[in-house]
Design a protein around this motif. Sequence first.
Motif, PDB file in Angstrom:
ATOM      1  N   ILE A  63     -14.128  25.412 -13.680  1.00 59.54           N
ATOM      2  CA  ILE A  63     -13.912  25.091 -12.267  1.00 59.54           C
ATOM      3  C   ILE A  63     -12.922  26.130 -11.730  1.00 59.54           C
ATOM      4  CG2 ILE A  63     -12.931  23.363 -10.727  1.00 59.54           C
ATOM      5  CD1 ILE A  63     -13.682  21.240 -12.725  1.00 59.54           C
ATOM      6  N   ASP A  64     -13.033  26.451 -10.450  1.00 56.48           N
ATOM      7  CA  ASP A  64     -12.100  27.385  -9.819  1.00 56.48           C
ATOM      8  C   ASP A  64     -10.677  26.806  -9.923  1.00 56.48           C
ATOM      9  OD1 ASP A  64     -10.758  29.163  -8.443  1.00 56.48           O
ATOM     10  OD2 ASP A  64     -11.896  29.043  -6.581  1.00 56.48           O
ATOM     11  N   ASP A  65      -9.698  27.674 -10.259  1.00 55.56           N
ATOM     12  CA  ASP A  65      -8.363  27.161 -10.554  1.00 55.56           C
ATOM     13  C   ASP A  65      -7.693  26.582  -9.306  1.00 55.56           C
ATOM     14  OD1 ASP A  65      -6.300  26.600 -12.264  1.00 55.56           O
ATOM     15  OD2 ASP A  65      -5.148  28.336 -11.573  1.00 55.56           O
ATOM     16  N   ILE A  66      -8.163  27.021  -8.110  1.00 57.47           N
ATOM     17  CA  ILE A  66      -7.443  26.592  -6.911  1.00 57.47           C
ATOM     18  C   ILE A  66      -7.531  25.087  -6.743  1.00 57.47           C
ATOM     19  CG2 ILE A  66      -9.489  26.995  -5.466  1.00 57.47           C
ATOM     20  CD1 ILE A  66      -7.565  27.764  -3.218  1.00 57.47           C
ATOM     21  N   TYR A  67      -8.662  24.479  -7.148  1.00 60.87           N
ATOM     22  CA  TYR A  67      -8.800  23.034  -6.910  1.00 60.87           C
ATOM     23  C   TYR A  67      -7.771  22.274  -7.725  1.00 60.87           C
ATOM     24  CZ  TYR A  67     -13.194  24.639  -4.945  1.00 60.87           C
ATOM     25  OH  TYR A  67     -14.124  25.304  -4.216  1.00 60.87           O
ATOM     26  N   LEU A  68      -7.697  22.584  -9.030  1.00 61.85           N
ATOM     27  CA  LEU A  68      -6.798  21.808  -9.889  1.00 61.85           C
ATOM     28  C   LEU A  68      -5.355  22.059  -9.496  1.00 61.85           C
ATOM     29  CD1 LEU A  68      -6.938  19.890 -12.275  1.00 61.85           C
ATOM     30  CD2 LEU A  68      -6.386  21.816 -13.734  1.00 61.85           C
ATOM     31  N   SER A  69      -5.006  23.318  -9.175  1.00 61.72           N
ATOM     32  CA  SER A  69      -3.599  23.584  -8.833  1.00 61.72           C
ATOM     33  C   SER A  69      -3.247  22.901  -7.520  1.00 61.72           C
ATOM     34  CB  SER A  69      -3.364  25.084  -8.730  1.00 61.72           C
ATOM     35  OG  SER A  69      -4.062  25.581  -7.633  1.00 61.72           O
ATOM     36  N   THR A  70      -4.207  22.837  -6.578  1.00 63.70           N
ATOM     37  CA  THR A  70      -3.902  22.137  -5.319  1.00 63.70           C
ATOM     38  C   THR A  70      -3.695  20.656  -5.591  1.00 63.70           C
ATOM     39  OG1 THR A  70      -5.358  23.715  -4.250  1.00 63.70           O
ATOM     40  CG2 THR A  70      -4.746  21.762  -2.990  1.00 63.70           C
ATOM     41  N   ILE A  71      -4.530  20.090  -6.448  1.00 63.36           N
ATOM     42  CA  ILE A  71      -4.353  18.649  -6.755  1.00 63.36           C
ATOM     43  C   ILE A  71      -2.992  18.433  -7.389  1.00 63.36           C
ATOM     44  CG2 ILE A  71      -5.188  16.814  -8.260  1.00 63.36           C
ATOM     45  CD1 ILE A  71      -8.000  17.903  -7.821  1.00 63.36           C
ATOM     46  N   LEU A  72      -2.609  19.315  -8.329  1.00 59.66           N
ATOM     47  CA  LEU A  72      -1.296  19.152  -8.974  1.00 59.66           C
ATOM     48  C   LEU A  72      -0.189  19.272  -7.946  1.00 59.66           C
ATOM     49  CD1 LEU A  72      -1.506  20.995 -12.394  1.00 59.66           C
ATOM     50  CD2 LEU A  72      -1.208  18.575 -11.914  1.00 59.66           C
ATOM     51  N   LYS A  73      -0.320  20.225  -7.028  1.00 58.29           N
ATOM     52  CA  LYS A  73       0.717  20.392  -5.988  1.00 58.29           C
ATOM     53  C   LYS A  73       0.819  19.122  -5.162  1.00 58.29           C
ATOM     54  CE  LYS A  73       1.016  25.338  -5.124  1.00 58.29           C
ATOM     55  NZ  LYS A  73      -0.179  26.170  -5.292  1.00 58.29           N
ATOM     56  N   ILE A  74      -0.339  18.574  -4.785  1.00 56.76           N
ATOM     57  CA  ILE A  74      -0.321  17.369  -3.943  1.00 56.76           C
ATOM     58  C   ILE A  74       0.344  16.225  -4.690  1.00 56.76           C
ATOM     59  CG2 ILE A  74      -1.854  15.616  -2.975  1.00 56.76           C
ATOM     60  CD1 ILE A  74      -3.686  17.866  -2.077  1.00 56.76           C
ATOM     61  N   VAL A  75       0.058  16.106  -5.992  1.00 57.82           N
ATOM     62  CA  VAL A  75       0.683  15.026  -6.761  1.00 57.82           C
ATOM     63  C   VAL A  75       2.193  15.246  -6.810  1.00 57.82           C
ATOM     64  CG1 VAL A  75       0.910  14.097  -9.074  1.00 57.82           C
ATOM     65  CG2 VAL A  75      -1.341  14.534  -8.152  1.00 57.82           C
ATOM     66  N   GLY A  76       2.601  16.514  -6.975  1.00 62.10           N
ATOM     67  CA  GLY A  76       4.038  16.801  -7.020  1.00 62.10           C
ATOM     68  C   GLY A  76       4.716  16.443  -5.716  1.00 62.10           C
ATOM     69  N   ILE A  77       4.112  16.888  -4.595  1.00 67.32           N
ATOM     70  CA  ILE A  77       4.708  16.579  -3.290  1.00 67.32           C
ATOM     71  C   ILE A  77       4.764  15.075  -3.101  1.00 67.32           C
ATOM     72  CG2 ILE A  77       4.322  16.722  -0.815  1.00 67.32           C
ATOM     73  CD1 ILE A  77       3.130  19.453  -1.205  1.00 67.32           C
ATOM     74  N   ALA A  78       3.679  14.382  -3.449  1.00 68.23           N
ATOM     75  CA  ALA A  78       3.655  12.926  -3.246  1.00 68.23           C
ATOM     76  C   ALA A  78       4.758  12.269  -4.061  1.00 68.23           C
ATOM     77  CB  ALA A  78       2.284  12.388  -3.663  1.00 68.23           C
ATOM     78  N   TYR A  79       4.935  12.742  -5.310  1.00 68.38           N
ATOM     79  CA  TYR A  79       5.944  12.097  -6.145  1.00 68.38           C
ATOM     80  C   TYR A  79       7.349  12.295  -5.575  1.00 68.38           C
ATOM     81  CZ  TYR A  79       9.297  11.174  -9.683  1.00 68.38           C
ATOM     82  OH  TYR A  79      10.405  10.682 -10.329  1.00 68.38           O
ATOM     83  N   ILE A  80       7.673  13.544  -5.211  1.00 66.26           N
ATOM     84  CA  ILE A  80       9.036  13.799  -4.722  1.00 66.26           C
ATOM     85  C   ILE A  80       9.275  13.062  -3.402  1.00 66.26           C
ATOM     86  CG2 ILE A  80      10.497  15.604  -3.752  1.00 66.26           C
ATOM     87  CD1 ILE A  80      10.559  15.661  -6.681  1.00 66.26           C
ATOM     88  N   ALA A  81       8.263  13.073  -2.506  1.00 64.31           N
ATOM     89  CA  ALA A  81       8.442  12.380  -1.215  1.00 64.31           C
ATOM     90  C   ALA A  81       8.657  10.896  -1.461  1.00 64.31           C
ATOM     91  CB  ALA A  81       7.200  12.599  -0.354  1.00 64.31           C
ATOM     92  N   GLU A  82       7.868  10.323  -2.375  1.00 61.81           N
ATOM     93  CA  GLU A  82       8.001   8.883  -2.632  1.00 61.81           C
ATOM     94  C   GLU A  82       9.360   8.596  -3.266  1.00 61.81           C
ATOM     95  OE1 GLU A  82       7.834   7.171  -5.666  1.00 61.81           O
ATOM     96  OE2 GLU A  82       7.755   5.185  -4.742  1.00 61.81           O
ATOM     97  N   PHE A  83       9.814   9.494  -4.158  1.00 55.86           N
ATOM     98  CA  PHE A  83      11.111   9.296  -4.809  1.00 55.86           C
ATOM     99  C   PHE A  83      12.228   9.283  -3.763  1.00 55.86           C
ATOM    100  CE2 PHE A  83      13.776   9.441  -8.497  1.00 55.86           C
ATOM    101  CZ  PHE A  83      14.920  10.113  -8.097  1.00 55.86           C
ATOM    102  N   GLY A  84      12.211  10.282  -2.883  1.00 57.11           N
ATOM    103  CA  GLY A  84      13.241  10.346  -1.846  1.00 57.11           C
ATOM    104  C   GLY A  84      13.171   9.155  -0.921  1.00 57.11           C
ATOM    105  N   ALA A  85      11.935   8.777  -0.539  1.00 59.35           N
ATOM    106  CA  ALA A  85      11.795   7.661   0.400  1.00 59.35           C
ATOM    107  C   ALA A  85      12.316   6.374  -0.230  1.00 59.35           C
ATOM    108  CB  ALA A  85      10.329   7.506   0.800  1.00 59.35           C
ATOM    109  N   GLN A  86      12.037   6.163  -1.521  1.00 55.86           N
ATOM    110  CA  GLN A  86      12.507   4.924  -2.166  1.00 55.86           C
ATOM    111  C   GLN A  86      14.028   4.888  -2.219  1.00 55.86           C
ATOM    112  OE1 GLN A  86      11.134   2.232  -2.984  1.00 55.86           O
ATOM    113  NE2 GLN A  86       9.089   2.929  -2.384  1.00 55.86           N
ATOM    114  N   VAL A  87      14.639   6.049  -2.532  1.00 57.77           N
ATOM    115  CA  VAL A  87      16.107   6.071  -2.612  1.00 57.77           C
ATOM    116  C   VAL A  87      16.682   5.707  -1.246  1.00 57.77           C
ATOM    117  CG1 VAL A  87      18.093   7.609  -2.877  1.00 57.77           C
ATOM    118  CG2 VAL A  87      16.228   7.697  -4.517  1.00 57.77           C
TER     119      VAL A  87
END
Lengths: 128, 67
Positions: A63-87
């Motif tokens: 598979i083209d690498d851009i798809y998986l790296s974009t998904i990983l980036k989105i998961v990273g952003i979601a995790y950090i945003a959720e972490f900050g929002a919960q705090v």
Amino acid sequence: MEIFQIVAIAIVATVLSVLIKHQKPEIGIYISLVTGIVVFIFVVAKLQSVIEILNQLANKINIDDIYLSTILKIVGIAYIAEFGAQVCKDAGEGVIASKIEFAGKVLIMVMAVPILVSLMDLIINMVP
Amino acid sequence: MLMNVDLIFKIAAIGIIVAVLNQVLIRAGREEQAMMTTLVGIVVVLMMVINLVSNLFDTVKTMFRLY
């Protein structure tokens, strides 16, 4: 099993946080923040191995690498945003928390646009 | 891993010390010193927490390739 250690640390930290939150709310927030980070760092090694396996699978199916790296980036952003929002929510600042979540959504949307574009191209090419 | 868990107990200890010191100073009639000790305690804990938070952000950055 690590889960016992994690739950033990979390319970002890919760008791300490409640104890101190009565006198000094600021330090209580620090304790809950640090506990969250400690548990995450404790589990991150396992997450790393899962991501490696995903990468190998993606390369095998080439598979083209851009798809998986974009998904990983989105998961990273979601995790950090959720972490900050919960705090912030835990500290009682609902307004700041909602702003963090809003910013996270916008950043994720920006990340997802290239994939949507490539999907559209794919569909247009399929239609004769 | 163990180093991080000690950090929780260190912060809790500082919090308790600051709270007790605060009460003692207030009873002794020195409210401004009490405020000062609270500020000092919070700044010290902030220094420790900031290191851990930057560590977390670096970990997430390298893992999810969020450059």
